[in-house]
Write an enzyme that holds these catalytic residues in place. Structure first.
Site, short mmCIF file in Angstrom:
data_model
loop_
_atom_site.label_atom_id
_atom_site.label_comp_id
_atom_site.label_asym_id
_atom_site.label_seq_id
_atom_site.Cartn_x
_atom_site.Cartn_y
_atom_site.Cartn_z
N GLN A 27 0.81 -1.22 0.00
CA GLN A 27 0.00 0.00 0.00
C GLN A 27 0.84 1.27 0.00
O GLN A 27 0.47 2.26 -0.62
CB GLN A 27 -0.91 0.03 1.24
CG GLN A 27 -2.25 -0.62 1.05
CD GLN A 27 -3.18 -0.32 2.21
OE1 GLN A 27 -2.78 0.25 3.23
NE2 GLN A 27 -4.42 -0.72 2.10
N TYR A 54 3.63 -11.44 3.66
CA TYR A 54 3.14 -10.08 3.46
C TYR A 54 3.86 -9.42 2.30
O TYR A 54 5.09 -9.36 2.26
CB TYR A 54 3.32 -9.23 4.72
CG TYR A 54 2.51 -9.66 5.93
CD1 TYR A 54 1.47 -10.58 5.81
CD2 TYR A 54 2.78 -9.14 7.18
CE1 TYR A 54 0.73 -10.96 6.92
CE2 TYR A 54 2.04 -9.51 8.30
CZ TYR A 54 1.02 -10.43 8.16
OH TYR A 54 0.29 -10.81 9.26
N SER A 206 -6.23 -6.59 13.82
CA SER A 206 -7.43 -5.89 13.37
C SER A 206 -8.32 -5.44 14.53
O SER A 206 -9.54 -5.62 14.48
CB SER A 206 -8.24 -6.76 12.40
OG SER A 206 -9.15 -5.98 11.66
N ALA A 209 -11.06 -3.36 13.32
CA ALA A 209 -11.90 -4.00 12.30
C ALA A 209 -11.67 -3.40 10.92
O ALA A 209 -12.58 -2.92 10.26
CB ALA A 209 -13.38 -3.92 12.69
N ASN A 295 -3.20 6.05 17.63
CA ASN A 295 -3.56 4.76 18.20
C ASN A 295 -2.88 4.47 19.53
O ASN A 295 -3.46 3.83 20.42
CB ASN A 295 -3.23 3.63 17.22
CG ASN A 295 -4.16 3.63 16.02
OD1 ASN A 295 -5.27 4.14 16.08
ND2 ASN A 295 -3.69 3.06 14.91
#
Length: 333
Positions: A27, A54, A206, A209, A295
């Site tokens: 990404q 990954y 996650s 989510a 976070n």
């Protein structure tokens, strides 16, 4: 940053860890990935999670490069083995051959002599469990791996591995890495009780989510441009199951609860998983450093019982709780 023991092992890890699934090597560009890793280090995160699969092995190389020059003893580096890393029939699974070849590739890409935790990325029905556990144990004895764990294994699979380890004198599993969030609680009925009893800690992935619990996906609206739901490289497939208007409407109702707690919605989501005493660490990913800085503010947050009850009331039957949702391929992928 707060630190917790990984299960009943002596290893302490940061209760928020940094993971690079779906980001590094795919990404975002290497410079952005390096900035995110350095933001994590600046915030006191010492635990970094990756996997050989990954971004087709590129994620490990990007992480290794970003951590270059750091004091190795001050880091906990985790990686995994199972999914295909090459075209051959033995470039996958949990055979002795693939485990040994995979760890050597991971160590080379990560630029380290050992990993702190090596995890079986799924259960391999095609390989005798004794073979897998002996290979892991040999790596521990060689000093290439310090601890072993599993990811997305069912309770009965973990229990069988513990039984074999006891019989054969192998190193025991100390960790489980499942998906876990307010919306996805499939580990609670079976995996968590077993792991609490056996001293195995959860390193959960996650917790937000796939970004749904940030509230950025609005009911009746297309996904925001550049969000994971628009990433056809893989992210869109994982977030898809959460993108229905009923669930998204419920998620929007969490915002007043987050505001009352003085948290962003992402911080509330991460703090929620950390209320479970069996959780040793929550993995967060990022495509921008500011996401890391946001976070980590969930570290050390205590949510009272009434607030937790209100979250359950808002989400209602949108929560997935069925342990059967934890699956591994019946044949090697």
């Amino acid at each position: 940053m707060e630190f917790r023991h990984l299960g009943r092992s002596g290893l302490k890890i940061s209760e928020i860890s940094y993971g690079n699934w779906l980001t590094h090597g795919s990404q975002i560009e290497a410079d952005a990935a390096r900035a995110c890793v350095h933001a994590a280090l600046d915030e006191g995160i010492t635990t970094f999670d990756t996997a050989d699969v990954y971004a087709g092995t590129r994620a490990e190389a990007v992480l290794g490069d970003a951590l270059k020059g750091q004091r190795r003893e001050g880091l906990e580096i985790f990686t995994k083995v199972f999914w295909p890393t090459g075209p051959g029939p033995n470039d996958r699974g949990l055979s002795r051959k693939h485990i040994f070849e995979s760890i050597h590739g991971s160590l080379r890409r990560l630029g380290t002599d050992y990993v702190d935790l090596y995890q079986a990325h799924r259960f391999d029905y095609s390989t005798p469990l004794e073979e897998t556990l002996r290979a892991f144990d040999d790596l521990v004895r060689q000093g290439k791996v310090l601890y072993i764990g599993v990811s997305e294994w069912r309770a009965e699979e973990i229990a069988r591995a513990l039984e074999i380890a006891e019989q054969m004198g192998f190193d025991r599993i100390v960790s489980s890495q499942p998906q876990y969030s307010m919306l996805w609680r499939v580990i609670e009925p079976e995996v968590v009780p077993l792991c609490e009893k056996e001293g195995i800690g959860q390193i959960v992935w996650s917790p937000i989510a796939q970004g749904v619990l940030t509230g950025k996906y609005q009911p009746g609206q297309p996904p925001p441009a550049g969000s994971r739901a628009t990433d056809e490289k893989g992210g869109a497939n994982f977030v898809k199951r959460f993108l229905n208007d009923d669930l998204l409407t419920r998620v929007q109702q969490l915002k007043p609860i987050a505001d009352e707690a003085g948290l962003t919605m992402a911080q509330l989501a991460v703090a929620w998983v950390l209320q479970n005493p069996n959780v040793s660490s929550a993995i967060v990913g990022a495509s921008r450093p500011e996401q890391v800085h946001d976070n980590v503010k969930a570290a050390g947050v205590k949510l009272d019982a009434e607030l937790m009850r209100r979250i359950d009331e808002v989400l209602g039957d949108s929560v997935v709780r069925d342990p059967a949702e934890t699956t591994s391929p019946r044949s090697r992928p």
